[in-house]
Design a protein around this motif. Structure first.
Motif, PDB file in Angstrom:
ATOM      1  N   LEU A  75      -0.740  -0.205   4.282  1.00 13.82           N
ATOM      2  CA  LEU A  75      -0.599   1.235   4.096  1.00 13.82           C
ATOM      3  C   LEU A  75      -1.844   1.980   4.549  1.00 13.82           C
ATOM      4  CD1 LEU A  75       0.994   1.275   0.512  1.00 13.82           C
ATOM      5  CD2 LEU A  75       2.178   1.322   2.726  1.00 13.82           C
ATOM      6  N   SER A  76      -1.661   2.976   5.388  1.00 15.73           N
ATOM      7  CA  SER A  76      -2.750   3.877   5.745  1.00 15.73           C
ATOM      8  C   SER A  76      -3.142   4.682   4.513  1.00 15.73           C
ATOM      9  CB  SER A  76      -2.296   4.818   6.858  1.00 15.73           C
ATOM     10  OG  SER A  76      -1.297   5.704   6.360  1.00 15.73           O
ATOM     11  N   PRO A  77      -4.303   5.340   4.537  1.00 15.94           N
ATOM     12  CA  PRO A  77      -4.654   6.190   3.385  1.00 15.94           C
ATOM     13  C   PRO A  77      -3.570   7.215   3.047  1.00 15.94           C
ATOM     14  CG  PRO A  77      -6.578   5.849   4.744  1.00 15.94           C
ATOM     15  CD  PRO A  77      -5.426   5.219   5.477  1.00 15.94           C
ATOM     16  N   GLN A  78      -2.937   7.811   4.078  1.00 17.22           N
ATOM     17  CA  GLN A  78      -1.886   8.789   3.814  1.00 17.22           C
ATOM     18  C   GLN A  78      -0.697   8.138   3.131  1.00 17.22           C
ATOM     19  OE1 GLN A  78      -2.131  12.150   4.382  1.00 17.22           O
ATOM     20  NE2 GLN A  78      -0.188  12.299   3.278  1.00 17.22           N
ATOM     21  N   ARG A  79      -0.319   6.925   3.563  1.00 15.83           N
ATOM     22  CA  ARG A  79       0.807   6.230   2.952  1.00 15.83           C
ATOM     23  C   ARG A  79       0.459   5.729   1.549  1.00 15.83           C
ATOM     24  NH1 ARG A  79       5.231   5.543   6.073  1.00 15.83           N
ATOM     25  NH2 ARG A  79       5.004   5.714   8.344  1.00 15.83           N
ATOM     26  N   GLN A  80      -0.808   5.452   1.306  1.00 13.94           N
ATOM     27  CA  GLN A  80      -1.207   5.086  -0.056  1.00 13.94           C
ATOM     28  C   GLN A  80      -0.995   6.263  -0.999  1.00 13.94           C
ATOM     29  OE1 GLN A  80      -4.974   2.928  -0.557  1.00 13.94           O
ATOM     30  NE2 GLN A  80      -4.892   2.393   1.619  1.00 13.94           N
ATOM     31  N   LEU A  81      -1.276   7.460  -0.527  1.00 13.49           N
ATOM     32  CA  LEU A  81      -1.013   8.649  -1.341  1.00 13.49           C
ATOM     33  C   LEU A  81       0.482   8.818  -1.580  1.00 13.49           C
ATOM     34  CD1 LEU A  81      -3.564  11.137   0.283  1.00 13.49           C
ATOM     35  CD2 LEU A  81      -3.745  10.038  -1.946  1.00 13.49           C
ATOM     36  N   ALA A  82       1.285   8.542  -0.547  1.00 15.43           N
ATOM     37  CA  ALA A  82       2.737   8.609  -0.715  1.00 15.43           C
ATOM     38  C   ALA A  82       3.211   7.571  -1.726  1.00 15.43           C
ATOM     39  CB  ALA A  82       3.425   8.389   0.639  1.00 15.43           C
ATOM     40  N   PHE A  83       2.572   6.412  -1.713  1.00 15.06           N
ATOM     41  CA  PHE A  83       2.924   5.370  -2.668  1.00 15.06           C
ATOM     42  C   PHE A  83       2.574   5.790  -4.093  1.00 15.06           C
ATOM     43  CE2 PHE A  83       1.650   1.109  -4.591  1.00 15.06           C
ATOM     44  CZ  PHE A  83       2.921   0.835  -5.030  1.00 15.06           C
ATOM     45  N   LEU A  84       1.446   6.487  -4.275  1.00 13.97           N
ATOM     46  CA  LEU A  84       1.100   7.006  -5.601  1.00 13.97           C
ATOM     47  C   LEU A  84       2.202   7.934  -6.113  1.00 13.97           C
ATOM     48  CD1 LEU A  84      -2.728   7.836  -5.379  1.00 13.97           C
ATOM     49  CD2 LEU A  84      -1.637   5.905  -6.519  1.00 13.97           C
ATOM     50  N   ARG A  85       2.759   8.737  -5.209  1.00  8.58           N
ATOM     51  CA  ARG A  85       3.863   9.622  -5.593  1.00  8.58           C
ATOM     52  C   ARG A  85       5.082   8.806  -6.013  1.00  8.58           C
ATOM     53  NH1 ARG A  85       5.350  14.861  -7.168  1.00  8.58           N
ATOM     54  NH2 ARG A  85       7.615  14.902  -6.984  1.00  8.58           N
ATOM     55  N   THR A  86       5.354   7.713  -5.290  1.00  6.72           N
ATOM     56  CA  THR A  86       6.484   6.850  -5.635  1.00  6.72           C
ATOM     57  C   THR A  86       6.292   6.233  -7.014  1.00  6.72           C
ATOM     58  OG1 THR A  86       6.888   6.333  -3.300  1.00  6.72           O
ATOM     59  CG2 THR A  86       7.795   4.810  -4.930  1.00  6.72           C
ATOM     60  N   ILE A  87       5.088   5.756  -7.287  1.00  4.60           N
ATOM     61  CA  ILE A  87       4.794   5.207  -8.616  1.00  4.60           C
ATOM     62  C   ILE A  87       5.042   6.269  -9.682  1.00  4.60           C
ATOM     63  CG2 ILE A  87       2.978   4.316 -10.129  1.00  4.60           C
ATOM     64  CD1 ILE A  87       1.685   3.017  -7.746  1.00  4.60           C
ATOM     65  N   TRP A  88       4.529   7.464  -9.429  1.00  4.03           N
ATOM     66  CA  TRP A  88       4.654   8.553 -10.410  1.00  4.03           C
ATOM     67  C   TRP A  88       6.123   8.867 -10.681  1.00  4.03           C
ATOM     68  CZ3 TRP A  88       6.704  13.505 -10.335  1.00  4.03           C
ATOM     69  CH2 TRP A  88       6.330  14.331 -11.398  1.00  4.03           C
TER      70      TRP A  88
END
Length: 243
Positions: free
Chosen positions: A165-178
């Motif tokens: 995951l790129s940094p941007q996709r890591q942020l998207a993943f945080l949203r998925t977790i949330w």
């Protein structure tokens, strides 16, 4: 909602504590581990035991240790899963669904799905965005997995998901977790080196770098401090490193 509340270590069943995996320093003094959080992170240098414990938990949950859920049968020939034998898991409520993601063996899991699709048809991909994971980039396939496969009520064990995951996709993943956590349907236990993922609010961070496994505040982790100091003055870091 946290489903897996506690892990107890039954050390009296171990004949030789000097043998791996029983000789992992961070685990040797632990009698029980509180996991009563919706999101738990395992952090530490490579070789400190975080992936070993995560794999043992996956094995205890009945998940494929090469990656997958209960219904995915991937043969794992790496051998020693004896740590699982001394673990007792305390659940409330008990869940039997979920997924174990191993970033390093994700290619094997994608191949497994393709083999299953050849036998049973494209419906196999229904829980993975409707198309083969191999037809997507590594990062896209991870996000597809998170957004489609992680909808069931269950426990999700992830070993270094940031690898693709790129940094941007890591942020998207945080949203998925949330989004999943706030439905009350998902508990996450994640081994990671990513300071981005570790920033997730109200999570529990357990450090394997200490003599005994213990919780840490985000700002006290080496991942946060090193990244902060480097970004504040990259030239000083590089001058010292590359002199």
């Amino acid at each position: 909602m946290a489903f897996l509340k506690e892990v107890r270590f039954n050390w009296d069943q171990v004949q030789n504590k000097k043998e791996y995996p029983f000789n992992i320093p961070a685990l040797q003094e632990i009698q029980s581990l509180n996991l009563d959080y919706n999101v738990v992170f395992f952090v530490g240098e490579n070789g400190t035991g975080k992936s070993t414990l995560l794999e043992a938990l996956a094995h205890k949950c009945g998940f494929a240790t090469m990656g997958g859920g209960r219904n995915n049968i991937l043969e794992d020939r790496r051998g020693n899963f004896s740590l699982e034998e001394i673990l007792t898991l305390s659940w409330f409520p008990k869940v039997d669904k979920g997924f174990f993601l191993r970033a390093e063996s994700f290619f094997n899991f994608a191949n497994y799905l393709d083999d299953m699709a050849e036998e049973f048809g494209g419906i196999i991909y229904a829980s993975y965005g409707g198309k083969p994971l191999q037809q997507q980039s590594h990062g896209e396939s991870f996000i597809t997995l998170f957004q489609n496969r992680f909808k069931q009520k269950g426990i999700y064990l992830l070993d270094e998901p940031e690898a693709a995951l790129s940094p941007q996709r890591q942020l998207a993943f945080l949203r998925t977790i949330w989004e999943l956590e706030h439905t009350g349907k998902a508990q996450f236990i994640i081994a990671t080196h990513s300071p981005i993922l570790l920033s997730y609010p109200n999570s529990c961070i357990l450090s394997f770098d200490e003599k005994a496994l213990m919780p840490k505040e985000y700002q006290d982790t080496e991942h946060f401090q090193l990244t902060r100091d480097f970004l504040n003055n990259p030239k000083a870091f590089l001058d010292k490193l590359l002199r």
